[in-house]
Design an enzyme around this catalytic site. Structure first.
Site, PDB file in Angstrom:
ATOM      1  N   GLU A  36       0.836  -1.196   0.000  1.00 54.88           N
ATOM      2  CA  GLU A  36       0.000   0.000   0.000  1.00 54.88           C
ATOM      3  C   GLU A  36       0.871   1.245   0.000  1.00 54.88           C
ATOM      4  O   GLU A  36       1.863   1.324   0.710  1.00 54.88           O
ATOM      5  CB  GLU A  36      -0.972   0.016   1.178  1.00 54.88           C
ATOM      6  CG  GLU A  36      -0.339   0.020   2.534  1.00 54.88           C
ATOM      7  CD  GLU A  36      -1.373   0.081   3.640  1.00 54.88           C
ATOM      8  OE1 GLU A  36      -2.222   0.983   3.632  1.00 54.88           O
ATOM      9  OE2 GLU A  36      -1.303  -0.789   4.509  1.00 54.88           O
ATOM     10  N   HIS A  81       4.541  -3.013  13.483  1.00 56.48           N
ATOM     11  CA  HIS A  81       3.579  -1.988  13.072  1.00 56.48           C
ATOM     12  C   HIS A  81       2.781  -1.519  14.280  1.00 56.48           C
ATOM     13  O   HIS A  81       2.405  -0.371  14.375  1.00 56.48           O
ATOM     14  CB  HIS A  81       2.666  -2.588  12.009  1.00 56.48           C
ATOM     15  CG  HIS A  81       1.663  -1.641  11.454  1.00 56.48           C
ATOM     16  ND1 HIS A  81       2.013  -0.539  10.702  1.00 56.48           N
ATOM     17  CD2 HIS A  81       0.327  -1.609  11.544  1.00 56.48           C
ATOM     18  CE1 HIS A  81       0.933   0.102  10.332  1.00 56.48           C
ATOM     19  NE2 HIS A  81      -0.102  -0.526  10.837  1.00 56.48           N
TER      20      HIS A  81
END
Length: 89
Positions: free
Chosen positions: A48, A85
């Site tokens: 992404e 993350h």
């Protein structure tokens, strides 16, 4: 063919991952090879393009919580982050 450039402390993160989690390190190596051989904006790892203040950077998933963040041009792939993350508190 492009070359890899590890920015900041990402080489240390790469080496730490190699020692800590061999399976995840193997996934990272596979993704890096894929990015070097083909177009870094397509492929595996749930890519992404990042937005807002991180626009121009891309993210690929290594695992459910781990990512590699990078940008690229015709000659280089710049690695900016490898690892978690979501931080555990």
């Amino acid at each position: 063919m492009r070359s890899l450039v590890f920015e900041g402390n990402t080489w240390a993160a790469y080496e730490a991952l190699r020692l800590k989690d061999k399976k995840l390190h193997k996934v990272l190596c596979r993704l890096l090879k894929e990015m070097l051989r083909h177009d870094p904006s397509v492929g595996t790892g749930k890519l992404e393009p990042l937005q807002h203040n991180l626009s121009g950077l891309w993210s690929r998933r290594l695992s459910q919580k781990d990512r590699v963040v990078y940008k690229y041009n015709h000659d280089y792939i710049y690695i900016f982050a490898i690892g978690g993350h979501y931080e555990k508190y």
